[in-house]
Design an enzyme around this catalytic site. Structure first.
Site, PDB file in Angstrom:
ATOM      1  N   GLN A   1     -11.005  -1.901 -12.672  1.00 22.79           N
ATOM      2  CA  GLN A   1      -9.678  -1.557 -13.213  1.00 22.79           C
ATOM      3  C   GLN A   1      -9.673  -0.155 -13.832  1.00 22.79           C
ATOM      4  O   GLN A   1      -8.710   0.584 -13.679  1.00 22.79           O
ATOM      5  CB  GLN A   1      -9.258  -2.587 -14.267  1.00 22.79           C
ATOM      6  CG  GLN A   1      -8.632  -3.835 -13.669  1.00 22.79           C
ATOM      7  CD  GLN A   1      -8.067  -4.769 -14.722  1.00 22.79           C
ATOM      8  OE1 GLN A   1      -8.521  -4.783 -15.871  1.00 22.79           O
ATOM      9  NE2 GLN A   1      -7.090  -5.572 -14.333  1.00 22.79           N
TER      10      GLN A   1
ATOM     11  N   GLY B   1       2.929  -6.004  -6.860  1.00 23.07           N
ATOM     12  CA  GLY B   1       2.703  -7.118  -7.781  1.00 23.07           C
ATOM     13  C   GLY B   1       3.143  -6.824  -9.202  1.00 23.07           C
ATOM     14  O   GLY B   1       4.289  -6.455  -9.450  1.00 23.07           O
ATOM     15  N   GLU B   2       2.217  -6.964 -10.120  1.00 28.78           N
ATOM     16  CA  GLU B   2       2.564  -6.822 -11.538  1.00 28.78           C
ATOM     17  C   GLU B   2       1.702  -5.779 -12.250  1.00 28.78           C
ATOM     18  O   GLU B   2       2.193  -4.820 -12.831  1.00 28.78           O
ATOM     19  CB  GLU B   2       2.407  -8.181 -12.234  1.00 28.78           C
ATOM     20  CG  GLU B   2       2.617  -8.117 -13.727  1.00 28.78           C
ATOM     21  CD  GLU B   2       3.034  -9.425 -14.344  1.00 28.78           C
ATOM     22  OE1 GLU B   2       3.544 -10.308 -13.630  1.00 28.78           O
ATOM     23  OE2 GLU B   2       2.861  -9.558 -15.571  1.00 28.78           O
ATOM     24  N   ASP B   3       0.383  -5.959 -12.167  1.00 25.80           N
ATOM     25  CA  ASP B   3      -0.458  -5.118 -13.019  1.00 25.80           C
ATOM     26  C   ASP B   3      -0.541  -3.672 -12.523  1.00 25.80           C
ATOM     27  O   ASP B   3      -0.406  -2.734 -13.311  1.00 25.80           O
ATOM     28  CB  ASP B   3      -1.862  -5.735 -13.137  1.00 25.80           C
ATOM     29  CG  ASP B   3      -2.660  -5.078 -14.240  1.00 25.80           C
ATOM     30  OD1 ASP B   3      -2.150  -4.995 -15.366  1.00 25.80           O
ATOM     31  OD2 ASP B   3      -3.765  -4.599 -13.975  1.00 25.80           O
ATOM     32  N   SER B   4      -0.743  -3.468 -11.225  1.00 28.16           N
ATOM     33  CA  SER B   4      -0.805  -2.081 -10.728  1.00 28.16           C
ATOM     34  C   SER B   4       0.551  -1.396 -10.901  1.00 28.16           C
ATOM     35  O   SER B   4       0.632  -0.180 -11.116  1.00 28.16           O
ATOM     36  CB  SER B   4      -1.240  -2.044  -9.257  1.00 28.16           C
ATOM     37  OG  SER B   4      -0.357  -2.765  -8.438  1.00 28.16           O
TER      38      SER B   4
ATOM     39  N   ASP C   1      -2.924 -12.172 -11.282  1.00 25.73           N
ATOM     40  CA  ASP C   1      -3.051 -13.121 -12.398  1.00 25.73           C
ATOM     41  C   ASP C   1      -4.305 -12.801 -13.221  1.00 25.73           C
ATOM     42  O   ASP C   1      -4.249 -12.666 -14.433  1.00 25.73           O
ATOM     43  CB  ASP C   1      -3.163 -14.560 -11.867  1.00 25.73           C
ATOM     44  CG  ASP C   1      -2.031 -14.921 -10.933  1.00 25.73           C
ATOM     45  OD1 ASP C   1      -0.960 -15.284 -11.408  1.00 25.73           O
ATOM     46  OD2 ASP C   1      -2.238 -14.794  -9.711  1.00 25.73           O
TER      47      ASP C   1
ATOM     48  N   TYR D   1       1.512  -4.893   0.109  1.00 25.13           N
ATOM     49  CA  TYR D   1       1.297  -6.132   0.857  1.00 25.13           C
ATOM     50  C   TYR D   1       1.351  -5.823   2.349  1.00 25.13           C
ATOM     51  O   TYR D   1       1.890  -4.776   2.757  1.00 25.13           O
ATOM     52  CB  TYR D   1       2.342  -7.177   0.441  1.00 25.13           C
ATOM     53  CG  TYR D   1       2.212  -7.562  -1.015  1.00 25.13           C
ATOM     54  CD1 TYR D   1       1.083  -8.247  -1.470  1.00 25.13           C
ATOM     55  CD2 TYR D   1       3.175  -7.187  -1.948  1.00 25.13           C
ATOM     56  CE1 TYR D   1       0.944  -8.574  -2.814  1.00 25.13           C
ATOM     57  CE2 TYR D   1       3.042  -7.510  -3.298  1.00 25.13           C
ATOM     58  CZ  TYR D   1       1.913  -8.195  -3.723  1.00 25.13           C
ATOM     59  OH  TYR D   1       1.755  -8.503  -5.048  1.00 25.13           O
TER      60      TYR D   1
HETATM   61  O1  TRH Z   1      -3.038  -8.343  -6.439  1.00 25.32           O
HETATM   62  P1  TRH Z   1      -1.594  -8.368  -6.653  1.00 25.32           P
HETATM   63  O2  TRH Z   1      -0.763  -8.433  -5.459  1.00 25.32           O
HETATM   64  O3  TRH Z   1      -1.229  -9.553  -7.621  1.00 25.32           O
HETATM   65  C1  TRH Z   1      -0.097 -10.365  -7.470  1.00 25.32           C
HETATM   66  C2  TRH Z   1       0.934 -10.157  -8.489  1.00 25.32           C
HETATM   67  O4  TRH Z   1       0.432 -10.242  -9.780  1.00 25.32           O
HETATM   68  C3  TRH Z   1       2.027 -11.193  -8.308  1.00 25.32           C
HETATM   69  O5  TRH Z   1       3.012 -11.045  -9.289  1.00 25.32           O
HETATM   70  C4  TRH Z   1       1.418 -12.539  -8.388  1.00 25.32           C
HETATM   71  O6  TRH Z   1       2.369 -13.512  -8.200  1.00 25.32           O
HETATM   72  C5  TRH Z   1       0.356 -12.645  -7.334  1.00 25.32           C
HETATM   73  O7  TRH Z   1      -0.612 -11.650  -7.551  1.00 25.32           O
HETATM   74  C6  TRH Z   1      -0.320 -14.001  -7.356  1.00 25.32           C
HETATM   75  O8  TRH Z   1      -1.151  -7.038  -7.454  1.00 25.32           O
HETATM   76  P2  TRH Z   1      -1.369  -6.581  -8.978  1.00 25.32           P
HETATM   77  O9  TRH Z   1      -0.549  -7.421  -9.897  1.00 25.32           O
HETATM   78  O10 TRH Z   1      -1.115  -5.163  -9.010  1.00 25.32           O
HETATM   79  O11 TRH Z   1      -2.882  -6.863  -9.274  1.00 25.32           O
HETATM   80  C7  TRH Z   1      -3.903  -6.089  -8.732  1.00 25.32           C
HETATM   81  C8  TRH Z   1      -5.022  -5.925  -9.719  1.00 25.32           C
HETATM   82  O12 TRH Z   1      -6.129  -5.324  -9.071  1.00 25.32           O
HETATM   83  C9  TRH Z   1      -4.667  -5.003 -10.882  1.00 25.32           C
HETATM   84  O13 TRH Z   1      -5.254  -5.490 -12.070  1.00 25.32           O
HETATM   85  C10 TRH Z   1      -5.300  -3.689 -10.500  1.00 25.32           C
HETATM   86  C11 TRH Z   1      -6.531  -4.171  -9.812  1.00 25.32           C
HETATM   87  N1  TRH Z   1      -7.174  -3.235  -8.879  1.00 25.32           N
HETATM   88  C12 TRH Z   1      -8.454  -2.784  -9.174  1.00 25.32           C
HETATM   89  O14 TRH Z   1      -9.001  -3.105 -10.233  1.00 25.32           O
HETATM   90  N2  TRH Z   1      -9.079  -1.960  -8.286  1.00 25.32           N
HETATM   91  C13 TRH Z   1      -8.508  -1.565  -7.118  1.00 25.32           C
HETATM   92  O15 TRH Z   1      -9.137  -0.830  -6.339  1.00 25.32           O
HETATM   93  C14 TRH Z   1      -7.185  -2.022  -6.845  1.00 25.32           C
HETATM   94  C15 TRH Z   1      -6.487  -1.588  -5.568  1.00 25.32           C
HETATM   95  C16 TRH Z   1      -6.543  -2.865  -7.731  1.00 25.32           C
END
Ligand code: TRH
Length: 390
Positions: free
Chosen positions: A268, A285-288, A22, A206
């Site tokens: 990021q 998730g979404e962003d990665s 998020d 996960y």
């Molecule tokens: O962390 P997430 O599992 O987030 C999830 C999803 O958004 C899901 O849809 C939502 O319902 C839930 O959260 C609450 O995975 P996501 O979306 O990939 O987000 C990870 C963020 O972390 C992304 O912006 C990339 C960032 N990131 C870094 O900046 N550095 C890192 O080393 C890593 C591994 C990730």
């Protein structure tokens, strides 16, 4: 023809449910609106500690700060009133990230304002068809004289697009063209650069991913695999495997053909570079998930698990779009592996089948990223959407 006025003041509210998605999306959007569209952005986050992990410049103890042209403010979630200063000057556009809700006093101020802000609920990304018919819909508030619009990110021109910064591909390609930058990245992560012959993999998933099977397949295979795992990811499976491995150098451990590097959780920007440096990215998730698509290399997606198995339907919808144009063998191997990775018993976690089709997947990933990038990005779509409604 009248030219739509770009709204100048944007407020983004984000509540961290769990994980980083998020706040990751909200932060990325806030920065892009500020830097590429020249608008003033206030980002309200209720868990600054989560934001400061992806944006180390953010001070988790500060209630108000300016970072990368974004005013970052802390708030206490939708049940409590926002600080009075926040309400004194409302945004022209108010983004409610992922239906997080807005503070009562902010809602009241919106309602009482002669020029009500454009109120947009930014939804979760999905490849499912139904989002197209809901994208852009307006809904009246049940008790207040306010209208909220639903904005769905997506993969087609009938949805809201995907977050993609203007010069992203140029930065990616420049990084890939400079081996010294890649080496510097590995050193910054605390590991020696992987040998040229190793398949470089990043792993972000996960805890319920069937990782043990995969680690065993990698370790017992004949091809060298170098797998970078950010800290706190899949701890149980990784720790169990590390107990059988021997320390190599720095943060790296070796067992059979597999080297596992426990790397830090980075910003990021550096995470993008890690994706660009790898040949295969496991994301979640979404962003990665979106960033791995822009990396234009093969990806395996771990969809956010939902109790009613809605994530399996979401995965199916993505694969149905993604595999158009893939050769039959590659499509079958990719879908089977992805399904099993996401807990669908109909899939098969066959590394040997997947590895055979990696060259096809590589070519496909490049074409997919190029084609997606022909569509407008999410921030630009949002700006136009809001401009049409102020
Ligand atoms: O962390 P997430 O599992 O987030 C999830 C999803 O958004 C899901 O849809 C939502 O319902 C839930 O959260 C609450 O995975 P996501 O979306 O990939 O987000 C990870 C963020 O972390 C992304 O912006 C990339 C960032 N990131 C870094 O900046 N550095 C890192 O080393 C890593 C591994 C990730």
């Amino acid at each position: 023809m009248a030219v739509a006025r770009i709204p100048l003041h944007w407020d983004i509210f984000c509540s961290v449910v769990d994980n980083y998605g998020d706040v990751g999306v909200a932060w990325r959007l806030a920065r892009q609106l500020a830097s590429e569209h020249g608008v003033a952005v206030r980002l309200f986050v209720d868990a600054l500690a989560a934001l400061s992990r992806l944006a180390p410049q953010v001070d988790a103890g500060s209630d108000e700060q300016r970072v990368q042209k974004v005013d970052v403010l802390s708030w206490d979630g939708p049940q409590k009133d926002a600080p009075r200063a926040a309400v004194a000057a409302l945004g022209d556009v108010v983004i409610e990230a992922f239906g997080c809700g807005l503070p009562p006093n902010y809602l009241a101020a919106m309602e009482g304002h002669a020029m009500q802000p454009v109120w947009i609920n930014l939804e979760y990304l999905s490849a499912e068809d139904w989002i197209e018919s809901c994208h852009g819909l307006a809904s009246r508030h049940s008790r207040r004289s306010l209208t909220r619009h639903f904005f769905f990110p997506g993969f087609t021109a009938h949805a809201g697009g995907l977050l993609r910064e203007r010069h992203l591909f140029a930065r990616r390609d420049a990084f890939r063209a400079r081996p010294e930058e890649q080496a510097a990245l590995w050193h910054m992560l605390g590991v020696d650069p992987p040998p040229a012959e190793a398949l470089k993999v990043s792993l972000f998933c996960y805890p319920d991913a069937p990782l043990q099977t995969l680690l065993d397949a990698w370790a017992n295979g004949s091809d060298a695999i170098f797998c970078a795992v950010p800290e706190a990811v899949a701890d149980a499976a990784i720790d169990a495997w590390l107990a059988t491995a021997t320390a190599a150098s720095g943060r790296s451990f070796r067992g059979g053909a597999l080297t596992v590097a426990r790397v830090p959780f980075v910003s990021q920007e550096d995470y993008d570079r890690l994706l660009w440096a790898c040949d295969l990215n496991f994301v979640r998730g979404e962003d990665s998930f979106v960033r791995a698509q822009w990396a234009a290399t093969p990806l395996i997606w771990h969809c956010y698990p939902q109790t009613d198995a809605a994530h399996v339907a979401k995965l199916g919808a993505f694969i149905a779009r993604y595999d158009v144009g893939l050769a039959q063998g590659a499509s079958t191997a990719y879908a089977a592996f992805s399904r099993r990775w996401n807990g669908d018993a109909a899939g098969v976690l066959s590394w040997s089948a997947l590895t055979r089709v990696l060259p096809d997947l590589q070519t496909h990933a490049q074409g997919w990223a190029r084609a997606l990038a022909e569509q407008k990005d999410l921030a630009s779509n949002l700006v136009r959407f809001a401009a049409d409604r102020v």
